[in-house]
Design a protein around this motif. Structure first.
Motif, PDB file in Angstrom:
ATOM      1  N   SER A   1       0.833  -1.208   0.000  1.00  0.00           N
ATOM      2  CA  SER A   1       0.000   0.000   0.000  1.00  0.00           C
ATOM      3  C   SER A   1       0.865   1.254   0.000  1.00  0.00           C
ATOM      4  N   ASP A   2       1.949   1.235   0.786  1.00  0.00           N
ATOM      5  CA  ASP A   2       2.857   2.380   0.800  1.00  0.00           C
ATOM      6  C   ASP A   2       3.552   2.552  -0.550  1.00  0.00           C
ATOM      7  N   ALA A   3       3.868   1.436  -1.190  1.00  0.00           N
ATOM      8  CA  ALA A   3       4.600   1.483  -2.455  1.00  0.00           C
ATOM      9  C   ALA A   3       3.776   2.116  -3.568  1.00  0.00           C
ATOM     10  N   ILE A   4       2.463   1.945  -3.526  1.00  0.00           N
ATOM     11  CA  ILE A   4       1.618   2.401  -4.638  1.00  0.00           C
ATOM     12  C   ILE A   4       0.742   3.592  -4.256  1.00  0.00           C
ATOM     13  N   ALA A   5       0.998   4.210  -3.106  1.00  0.00           N
ATOM     14  CA  ALA A   5       0.123   5.266  -2.596  1.00  0.00           C
ATOM     15  C   ALA A   5      -0.048   6.422  -3.577  1.00  0.00           C
ATOM     16  N   ASP A   6       0.985   6.750  -4.345  1.00  0.00           N
ATOM     17  CA  ASP A   6       0.911   7.900  -5.248  1.00  0.00           C
ATOM     18  C   ASP A   6       0.671   7.495  -6.702  1.00  0.00           C
TER      19      ASP A   6
ATOM     20  N   ARG B   1      -5.937  -7.765  -5.810  1.00  0.00           N
ATOM     21  CA  ARG B   1      -7.102  -6.867  -5.746  1.00  0.00           C
ATOM     22  C   ARG B   1      -6.689  -5.395  -5.804  1.00  0.00           C
ATOM     23  N   LEU B   2      -5.462  -5.094  -5.483  1.00  0.00           N
ATOM     24  CA  LEU B   2      -4.979  -3.719  -5.533  1.00  0.00           C
ATOM     25  C   LEU B   2      -4.621  -3.276  -6.949  1.00  0.00           C
ATOM     26  N   CYS B   3      -4.601  -4.211  -7.880  1.00  0.00           N
ATOM     27  CA  CYS B   3      -4.151  -3.911  -9.245  1.00  0.00           C
ATOM     28  C   CYS B   3      -5.298  -3.422 -10.120  1.00  0.00           C
TER      29      CYS B   3
ATOM     30  N   ALA C   1      -3.987   9.926  -7.832  1.00  0.00           N
ATOM     31  CA  ALA C   1      -4.253   8.646  -7.184  1.00  0.00           C
ATOM     32  C   ALA C   1      -5.277   8.788  -6.055  1.00  0.00           C
ATOM     33  N   PHE C   2      -5.214   9.874  -5.313  1.00  0.00           N
ATOM     34  CA  PHE C   2      -6.159  10.101  -4.215  1.00  0.00           C
ATOM     35  C   PHE C   2      -7.591  10.212  -4.747  1.00  0.00           C
ATOM     36  N   ASP C   3      -7.765  10.944  -5.851  1.00  0.00           N
ATOM     37  CA  ASP C   3      -9.096  11.114  -6.422  1.00  0.00           C
ATOM     38  C   ASP C   3      -9.635   9.808  -6.998  1.00  0.00           C
ATOM     39  N   VAL C   4      -8.750   8.986  -7.542  1.00  0.00           N
ATOM     40  CA  VAL C   4      -9.183   7.683  -8.050  1.00  0.00           C
ATOM     41  C   VAL C   4      -9.682   6.811  -6.900  1.00  0.00           C
ATOM     42  N   ARG C   5      -8.974   6.855  -5.764  1.00  0.00           N
ATOM     43  CA  ARG C   5      -9.423   6.083  -4.600  1.00  0.00           C
ATOM     44  C   ARG C   5     -10.776   6.587  -4.101  1.00  0.00           C
ATOM     45  N   LEU C   6     -10.977   7.891  -4.149  1.00  0.00           N
ATOM     46  CA  LEU C   6     -12.277   8.453  -3.756  1.00  0.00           C
ATOM     47  C   LEU C   6     -13.383   7.958  -4.676  1.00  0.00           C
ATOM     48  N   LEU C   7     -13.070   7.834  -5.964  1.00  0.00           N
ATOM     49  CA  LEU C   7     -14.065   7.334  -6.914  1.00  0.00           C
ATOM     50  C   LEU C   7     -14.479   5.914  -6.560  1.00  0.00           C
ATOM     51  N   HIS C   8     -13.521   5.063  -6.254  1.00  0.00           N
ATOM     52  CA  HIS C   8     -13.833   3.685  -5.876  1.00  0.00           C
ATOM     53  C   HIS C   8     -14.669   3.647  -4.587  1.00  0.00           C
TER      54      HIS C   8
ATOM     55  N   LEU D   1     -15.118  -3.169 -11.462  1.00  0.00           N
ATOM     56  CA  LEU D   1     -15.104  -1.728 -11.716  1.00  0.00           C
ATOM     57  C   LEU D   1     -13.682  -1.182 -11.678  1.00  0.00           C
ATOM     58  N   LYS D   2     -12.894  -1.678 -10.735  1.00  0.00           N
ATOM     59  CA  LYS D   2     -11.494  -1.231 -10.626  1.00  0.00           C
ATOM     60  C   LYS D   2     -10.731  -1.543 -11.915  1.00  0.00           C
ATOM     61  N   ARG D   3     -10.947  -2.723 -12.468  1.00  0.00           N
ATOM     62  CA  ARG D   3     -10.258  -3.110 -13.701  1.00  0.00           C
ATOM     63  C   ARG D   3     -10.773  -2.301 -14.895  1.00  0.00           C
ATOM     64  N   ILE D   4     -12.072  -2.017 -14.928  1.00  0.00           N
ATOM     65  CA  ILE D   4     -12.627  -1.189 -16.009  1.00  0.00           C
ATOM     66  C   ILE D   4     -12.013   0.200 -15.986  1.00  0.00           C
TER      67      ILE D   4
END
Length: 229
Positions: free
Chosen positions: A64-69, A126-128, A169-176, A200-203
């Protein structure tokens, strides 16, 4: 584009050194190591003139730390999925197809490589946002870690970066998160939620959403919630 290579708990320091060498060969310098093995003499020897890249690598304790940004997270897998109801490894794209998807955009992208013996676990998959598989012989489809990185970076090195900025990346997480809330609001079947959220994440991942697109989708979600309530 800032494309970084993330090695998740690599087991062999020789592989890590070889990955650094391959990265420098193709002009990539952002390396992140998640709980790596000890990097000593063998890593230095295998990295050759890329030892500076290893010295400057970012070491973190969690994926999670590696992909935070990272706006887009691409997981590599030597085993491609065959059942679309499983979702974890499908759909899978070749490195060339991924390059075509990313061409013309700008932003932070992470490419993940799993453990030499076990790859990724289910939660990591699942994080991908996208899954990438190198076309190989069915006789022996699993590649050595550093060889796989070299093939991927060979393809990515020919990618043209454009001026279309990926959503933050923050806004994408908010979308999910917003979509997950709407699924709750419409009483979406509980046993289908996790698979649907992953789908949805993959789409969204392969759509390479731009900032304006993310804000528009969130605006639609807010209007749906307002009318439901």
């Amino acid at each position: 584009m800032n494309l970084k290579i993330v090695l998740v708990e690599p087991l062999y320091q020789g592989n890590v050194g070889s990955v650094a060498r391959a990265m420098k060969n193709f002009g990539f310098f952002d390396l992140v190591l998640v709980n790596p093995c000890r990097l000593e003499v063998e890593a230095r020897a295998m990295s050759s003139h890329a030892w500076d890249l290893l010295e400057n690598a970012t070491v973190v304790s969690s994926l999670s730390d590696a992909i935070a940004d990272s706006s887009i997270v691409i997981g590599t897998s030597g085993v491609s999925g065959s059942k679309f109801d499983e979702h974890l490894r499908v759909p899978a794209f070749s490195p060339r197809e991924v390059k075509e998807s990313l061409s013309g955009i700008d932003g932070n992208v992470a490419v993940l490589f799993g453990r030499e013996d076990q790859g990724f676990n289910r939660e990591e998959l699942r994080l991908c946002d996208m899954i990438m598989t190198i076309p190989t012989s069915e006789v022996y489809p699993i590649m050595n870690l550093s060889h796989a990185v070299a093939v991927v970076l060979y393809e990515m090195s020919g990618m043209t970066t454009g001026e279309l900025p990926l959503a933050d990346a923050f806004d994408v997480r908010l979308l999910h998160t917003h979509f997950a809330e709407v699924l709750d609001d419409i009483n979406y079947p509980e046993h289908k939620k996790e698979k649907t959220k992953l789908m949805l994440k993959r789409i969204f991942g392969r759509a390479c959403l731009l900032e304006r697109e993310v804000q528009t989708l969130r605006g639609i979600m807010r209007r749906i919630q307002k009318n439901l309530r």
